[in-house]
Structure formats: structure tokens, C-alpha cells
Write a protein that holds these residues in place. Structure first.
Motif, mmCIF file in Angstrom:
data_model
loop_
_atom_site.group_PDB
_atom_site.id
_atom_site.type_symbol
_atom_site.label_atom_id
_atom_site.label_comp_id
_atom_site.label_asym_id
_atom_site.label_seq_id
_atom_site.Cartn_x
_atom_site.Cartn_y
_atom_site.Cartn_z
ATOM 1 N N VAL A 256 -9.484 -41.180 38.675
ATOM 2 C CA VAL A 256 -9.620 -40.473 37.403
ATOM 3 C C VAL A 256 -10.399 -41.349 36.422
ATOM 4 O O VAL A 256 -10.073 -42.522 36.216
ATOM 5 C CB VAL A 256 -8.242 -40.111 36.823
ATOM 6 N N TYR B 191 -11.159 -41.655 32.817
ATOM 7 C CA TYR B 191 -10.944 -41.270 31.426
ATOM 8 C C TYR B 191 -11.900 -42.033 30.503
ATOM 9 O O TYR B 191 -12.578 -42.964 30.938
ATOM 10 C CB TYR B 191 -9.492 -41.466 30.976
ATOM 11 N N ALA C 131 -13.156 -38.521 39.209
ATOM 12 C CA ALA C 131 -12.540 -37.262 38.761
ATOM 13 C C ALA C 131 -12.431 -37.191 37.243
ATOM 14 O O ALA C 131 -11.844 -38.076 36.614
ATOM 15 C CB ALA C 131 -11.160 -37.122 39.392
ATOM 16 N N ARG C 132 -12.984 -36.094 36.682
ATOM 17 C CA ARG C 132 -12.892 -35.857 35.243
ATOM 18 C C ARG C 132 -12.268 -34.500 34.924
ATOM 19 O O ARG C 132 -11.985 -34.214 33.764
ATOM 20 C CB ARG C 132 -14.282 -35.945 34.610
ATOM 21 N N THR C 133 -12.096 -33.657 35.933
ATOM 22 C CA THR C 133 -11.505 -32.337 35.739
ATOM 23 C C THR C 133 -10.512 -32.072 36.861
ATOM 24 O O THR C 133 -10.558 -32.724 37.920
ATOM 25 C CB THR C 133 -12.580 -31.230 35.781
ATOM 26 N N PRO C 134 -9.593 -31.105 36.680
ATOM 27 C CA PRO C 134 -8.663 -30.769 37.755
ATOM 28 C C PRO C 134 -9.375 -30.372 39.045
ATOM 29 O O PRO C 134 -8.883 -30.667 40.141
ATOM 30 C CB PRO C 134 -7.852 -29.600 37.173
ATOM 31 N N LEU D 6 -6.152 -36.965 29.240
ATOM 32 C CA LEU D 6 -5.717 -36.466 30.541
ATOM 33 C C LEU D 6 -5.030 -35.107 30.386
ATOM 34 O O LEU D 6 -5.293 -34.168 31.143
ATOM 35 C CB LEU D 6 -4.750 -37.481 31.165
ATOM 36 N N GLN E 60 -7.469 -32.235 29.426
ATOM 37 C CA GLN E 60 -8.251 -31.730 30.558
ATOM 38 C C GLN E 60 -7.410 -30.949 31.559
ATOM 39 O O GLN E 60 -7.958 -30.319 32.470
ATOM 40 C CB GLN E 60 -8.925 -32.896 31.310
ATOM 41 N N LEU F 175 -5.514 -32.516 33.599
ATOM 42 C CA LEU F 175 -5.381 -33.413 34.733
ATOM 43 C C LEU F 175 -3.956 -33.918 34.903
ATOM 44 O O LEU F 175 -3.548 -34.289 36.010
ATOM 45 C CB LEU F 175 -6.332 -34.602 34.580
ATOM 46 N N ALA G 171 -2.327 -31.553 37.182
ATOM 47 C CA ALA G 171 -2.874 -31.691 38.532
ATOM 48 C C ALA G 171 -2.275 -32.901 39.240
ATOM 49 O O ALA G 171 -1.950 -32.843 40.436
ATOM 50 C CB ALA G 171 -4.397 -31.815 38.463
#
Length: 492
Positions: A261, A263, A286-289, A313, A316, A318, A321
Motif C-alpha cells: 500500500v 500512502y 496499491a493505492r485503491t481497493p 487509507l 480510499q 483501503l 479491503a
């Protein structure tokens, strides 16, 4: 006699100063010189813990840490005397000679130069007194005319060290000849004279097609293009800012997908560079679900602003997720700030991080609570894991070598433990695991920089840093015009 100084300047950030400086450190070390790296001021949340001259420990930028290893010398804080660690768009934590300096952190940007320059110059002079060659890395561009009056990292350093400079441009971006000429044109005449050659970096294609541009550039400036360096993908050296690009990467047929992730205030992302070279591992930023869908592991890395990044987080989606992934039995690893996010709560009684924000609930995947303390923990760490379960079982009894950089202090949540919650302490005060075994939190950075960890978790080995450094040095030796590198360190 003071060491000869070779300085790598760039037409922009991302031109390739860091890796070229690393390559030069290894090249000159192989030539038999005592070599040290230097960068007066670095702005990065990628840091390493190194020695101080007094025998303590402090932080420097990761780039200078790797450059020291390439030079074959012990990294120390003088190699990057000033480190700026961004906490927000307009605020940075200032680290002077390895230690956080609250007074400097509170000063306006332009007011810092006069205060820190004597310490910067002293560090450079000390390194030059102890070595034959000092390879100096600049920052951004030396032609930032809005910053020249307060510069302490480019031209002022070059003048102080009487450095022989290379000016590097990223030709893969396009406009390289304009960048080189424009940078040269904006420099004061005495500083133009310090430039001993132009370098075209990240070149793809037939170098013969560059003509007649290098010749015309030399006619305009009197400076020759001394190297055309090929684009090296997967060279193995972490980029200074950690993320190479947004593309998922995989080495061989995919057996495991790891989503890291990313951030906004991520720190020490470069410690995941070894995963890019592990056969069968697909690495996703990873920046989105949607970016974590199908991931086998989700990693929450370090953060320079844990509470703010935790809020991001959640914004988004996340957080949901990650929690859903853990509920399905998926593996979740939190490192430093990521560990703090995995807990039940974060409290900041002194306003160290969350100024005006107060306390924050964590993701609730580990029954832990973190309190931020004024004193920052900065130390190199060597620990042996206790029993580890689940996807991390191969770490049991393994010795981990890494480093810690954190204000937070984490303990089991008293009320939750009293109510029957269970958490397994793998390493006292440093590593915890949930009862199910699929969630692991760790304060030790550099986990995947341990060859033993890569063998245990993936049954794989990746190229050693020594191999990486030698490949970089071999590349510059082939790319530079004969005699250029030797002339840069020759006595006059």
C-alpha cells in the motif's frame, strides 16, 4: 592532502544522480582509492540507521547508505549531514547529523542554510581529510535560480570542495540537450567552468543517431558529452524515492502476488526492492481497493505521518479491503507505521505527529495500542524470532538484521487483553502476531533485505548488492569516453 571531489549534478530530479554516484563510488573503490559519498542535503523519507563519529547511531538518506556500501566503507552520518523528512506538503522533520533537530524543523526553509552550512562544510572537510576521493551528489538542479541564494547542496558545495562536476540529463524523457544547455546557461560563469562533461542517461536505441547534437552542444558551451549511459531496467538499486513506476512487476511465472500500500507519506518503501527480483513474486503498488484484489499478501509499510496516512487509507476504502482480506485468512504484514495501523488505537499525547488530530482508531487486526513519544527511536537491530505461525512460519528461529526509526511505542491493549484478546509476541516489544497467524506486525525495517528471509519465505535468492554495485560500475566504465573517469580524480 584533501581528497579530490567528483560531483554529480543533474538537470532535474530523477535524472539519475543517485545511481551514477553509486556507480562511481564502486568504480573508484575498485581502482584502489579510499572513497566516501557525500550529499549535503537530502529530502527523502527513505532513511537508514548508521554510525555517528561519537559512536552512537543516527539517520541518513538511503541513497548515501548504499553509496557507502558501494565504496566499501562504513556508512556514517557525515555522508548526509542534513536529511529532510517530509511530514506534509509544507512541513518537514529536519535531521542534522543523524538526529532530529526540533529548532531547525521550526525554521523557515530559507533561514536554515546559514545555520546548518558550517556543520555541512565541517562534515565534508572531515570526509575529504580521511579519503582519497569523495563522490558528491547534488540535489534537483543547480540552476534553480529561485534557490541559488540559499543553496547549500549544489553550487556552494562544489565551490567549497573545488569539485569537478558531471551534469546528467535523462534522455528517456526527451529534451535532454535543451535541459543540458539551459542548465549550463543559467549557471554563473565560474560554476560553468567546474563542469567537466555532460552525461546522457537512460538512453535507448542507436547512439549514432544522436549526432550532430553533442557536437553542436559542445560548440555552444565548450563542454563535451562524455558518456551515453544505457537505460538499465531492474538494475537492483532502489530508486531514491522508492517507487520506480506504477506498473506491477513480476519475475517469472507468478506464484504469489504481494500488494504494498502506497500512502501519501510512505517511508522506507525502498526496502521492498528485493521483492522485485524474487522469482514467482508479482509486486503491486496499491493505492485503491481494486489494486489489492487477488493479492495473496497485503503489506502496510512505514509512514512518516501514520495518523494522516491512516485517514487516507480510510478515505480510499483501503481499510475495509485490508480488514476483509485478513478476515478471509489472507496474509497481512505491517512494518513500523503499518504495524501501528494494524492495532486497536493510536494515541499522540504530545502532538508529535497528529497535531490537532488527537487519537485515532486503528484497523483492529492486532490487540495493540501505540503511543507516540517525543524521543525518537533510531537504532540498528539484530533479533531472533520466536515461534511464528501461518504464512510466516518459516521465520521461526530466524535472525533478522535491520533497523528501527519510530516515535511510536507499542504494547498489548490492556483492556482488550483483560477481556480475553490474544496476541502472540514473536519478539518482545518488536514483533507481534494475531491468534490466527495471518496478521504480523513488525518494527524492524529491512526484513526483505535479509537473504535468509528471502530463502525462508520464497526459497529464492536475489542478486547481492555486491553484484549490483559491480554491474553499475561496469556500465559506467563502458559508457564513459576513455580516460574521462581517471581525469576527474587526477592531480592538477
Amino acid at each position: 592532502m584533501a581528497a579530490r571531489a567528483v560531483m554529480v549534478l543533474g538537470t532535474s530530479s530523477g535524472a539519475g544522480k543517485s545511481w551514477l554516484a553509486t556507480a562511481l563510488c564502486r568504480y573508484y573503490a575498485r581502482e584502489g582509492f579510499r572513497v566516501a559519498p557525500f550529499k549535503a542535503q537530502n529530502m527523502s523519507n527513505n532513511a537508514r540507521v548508521v554510525a555517528t563519529p561519537e559512536g552512537g547511531e543516527g539517520e541518513i538518506g538511503a541513497a548515501q547508505y548504499f553509496q557507502a556500501l558501494a565504496a566499501g566503507v562504513e556508512p556514517d552520518v557525515r555522508m548526509n549531514p542534513l536529511l529532510l523528512k517530509p511530514e506534509a506538503d509544507t512541513r518537514s522533520q529536519v535531521v542534522l547529523l543523524g538526529r532530529v533537530d526540533p529548532a531547525l524543523s521550526a525554521l523557515p526553509w530559507r533561514a536554515r542554510g546559514a545555520v546548518v552550512w558550517p556543520r555541512v562544510a565541517q562534515a565534508l572537510d572531515a570526509l575529504r581529510a580521511e579519503h582519497d576521493v569523495v563522490v558528491i551528489e547534488g540535489a534537483g538542479s543547480p540552476a534553480e535560480i529561485n534557490l541559488m541564494d540559499s543553496d547549500i547542496v549544489n553550487l556552494r558545495v562544489a565551490r567549497h570542495a573545488q569539485a569537478r562536476c558531471l551534469l546528467v540529463a535523462d534522455i528517456d524523457r526527451g529534451g535532454a540537450f535543451a535541459h543540458l544547455y539551459g542548465t549550463w546557461a543559467l549557471l554563473p560563469p565560474e560554476d560553468r567552468a567546474r563542469i567537466r562533461g555532460f552525461v546522457l542517461n537512460k538512453f535507448r536505441g542507436d547512439a549514432a543517431l544522436l549526432a550532430p547534437a553533442p557536437e553542436r552542444l559542445q560548440a555552444l558551451t565548450g563542454i563535451s558529452t562524455v558518456a551515453t549511459v544505457p537505460l538499465l531496467r531492474g538494475h537492483g538499486l532502489p530508486e531514491e524515492d522508492g517507487v520506480f513506476d506504477d506498473r506491477a512487476t513480476a519475475c517469472g511465472a507468478v506464484r504469489l502476488t504481494v500488494a504494498v500500500v502506497v500512502y501519501p507519506r510512505i517511508s522506507n518503501l525502498d526496502e521492498f526492492e528485493p521483492l522485485r527480483a524474487v522469482p514467482g513474486v508479482r509486486l503491486v503498488w496499491a493505492r485503491t481497493p481494486a489494486d489489492v484484489v487477488g493479492a495473496d499478501w497485503i503489506i502496510l509499510p512505514g509512514s512518516k505521518a501514520t495518523v494522516a496516512d491512516l485517514a487516507w487509507l480510510r478515505a480510499q476504502g483501503l481499510d475495509q479491503a485490508v480488514v476483509a482480506h485478513a478476515a478471509r485468512g489472507g496474509a497481512v504484514l505491517g512494518i513500523c507505521g503499518g504495524l501501528q495501523m494494524l492495532g486497536e488505537a493510536i494515541v499522540d499525547p504530545h502532538g508529535v505527529e497528529a497535531v490537532g488530530q488527537g487519537d485515532a482508531p486503528g484497523l483492529g487486526l492486532l490487540p495493540l495500542v501505540t503511543a507516540f513519544e517525543r524521543q525518537k527511536t533510531v537504532r540498528r537491530t539484530r533479533v531472533t524470532c520466536g515461534r511464528v505461525a501461518g504464512p510466516w512460519a518459516a521465520l521461526s528461529a530466524l535472525t533478522l538484521v535491520g533497523y528501527e526509526i519510530h516515535h511510536g511505542q507499542t504494547v498489548p491493549h490492556p483492556a482488550m487483553v483483560a477481556a480475553g484478546a490474544r496476541v502472540h509476541e514473536v519478539v518482545p516489544g518488536l514483533v507481534w502476531q494475531n491468534a490466527a497467524g495471518n496478521v504480523l506486525g513488525c518494527y524492524v525495517h529491512g526484513l526483505f533485505e535479509n537473504a535468509a528471509v528471502l530463502r525462508a519465505l520464497f526459497g529464492a535468492a536475489v542478486p547481492t548488492l555486491e553484484t549490483v554495485f559491480d554491474r553499475l560500475a561496469d556500465t559506467v566504465a563502458r559508457s564513459f569516453a576513455p580516460g574521462t573517469l581517471d581525469a576527474l580524480v587526477a592531480k592538477e
